[in-house]
Write a protein that holds these residues in place. Sequence first.
Motif, PDB file in Angstrom:
ATOM      1  N   THR A   1       0.751  -1.387   0.207  1.00 24.13           N
ATOM      2  CA  THR A   1       0.137  -0.084   0.051  1.00 24.13           C
ATOM      3  C   THR A   1       0.802   1.089  -0.042  1.00 24.13           C
ATOM      4  O   THR A   1       0.319   2.281  -0.287  1.00 24.13           O
TER       5      THR A   1
ATOM      6  N   ARG B   1     -12.108   4.878  -1.163  1.00 23.12           N
ATOM      7  CA  ARG B   1     -12.302   5.660   0.203  1.00 23.12           C
ATOM      8  C   ARG B   1     -13.450   6.420   0.175  1.00 23.12           C
ATOM      9  O   ARG B   1     -14.336   6.490   1.176  1.00 23.12           O
TER      10      ARG B   1
ATOM     11  N   MET C   1      -9.378   6.774   9.286  1.00 22.17           N
ATOM     12  CA  MET C   1      -8.190   6.467   8.518  1.00 22.17           C
ATOM     13  C   MET C   1      -6.950   6.365   9.585  1.00 22.17           C
ATOM     14  O   MET C   1      -6.197   5.534   9.472  1.00 22.17           O
TER      15      MET C   1
ATOM     16  N   CYS D   1      -4.227   3.379   8.575  1.00 17.76           N
ATOM     17  CA  CYS D   1      -4.505   3.403   7.256  1.00 17.76           C
ATOM     18  C   CYS D   1      -3.176   4.250   6.684  1.00 17.76           C
ATOM     19  O   CYS D   1      -3.076   4.490   5.814  1.00 17.76           O
TER      20      CYS D   1
END
Length: 282
Positions: free
Chosen positions: A118, A130, A149, A154
């Motif tokens: 990612t 998202r 997030m 994230c």
Amino acid sequence: MSVLNKSKIPDAISITALTILAAFLCYPLLWMFFASFKENREIFTGIVLLPEKFSFDAYRDGWRGVSGNTFTRFFANSFLLVIPTALFTVISSALVAYGFARFEFRGKKVLFIILLSTLMLPNSIMLIPRYSIFRDLRVLDSYGPFYMMSAFACYPFFTYMLVQFIRGIPKELDESARIDGCNSFRTLISILLPLLKPALFSAGLFQFLWTYNDYFNPLIYINSIKKFPVSLALRLTLDAETVIPWKIVMAMSSVAVLPVIILFFFCQKYFVEGIATTGIKG
């Protein structure tokens, strides 16, 4: 004495070179600050750094903001957005990094590879998924997307950084804590977190700066002007239909960059320590 004098010559050269480089790098900030005291004519026609006269009208007029929203509100919005995001990022990244660095479980390597992958994805690729998720959760036009997030780790860069830091800490400390009756969570809180302070400070400061300076993501997720952070509020000072008062733009930009400068100068040692340190010193 001659030997001492010779040893001081390289230091003097280094200091002089760094001073010149610092002045070169700081010049845009100085130009922006002094431009806030100039009229448009003086900004675009003159090359002199200092203005003809000093007047703080640009700061007074610029602070009034737009649509009844002053920069007091915009700064409050920025800190309301940035501080919780930085805190949630530190907490969630530390927990995930602890799991990857200290525990063995099925699929660990695969999950870690996915985490690292990612890092290679551009933000634009993840933007639509998202946005769809946050739209379905009905958290758009709020700071919810940023909180969520950060709370769910994230931001893989910080997780990866903390994983590498934890791996540099001897596992014998964990074993000693277990002998003393500490469970995994207590080991993290009492043993590892004190040693992780440089990396945690570094992660928090990086996230603070990145979120504070972010323009694109707030523009996507936030629609109401009264919820705009400073990064979006600065754009409101530009009006394409009239003559742009550049001194007001420069004045508010100077004020907006001030918290970042202060934070960096007071916490710069944590930037260096958190990145350079990979284990226990000494």
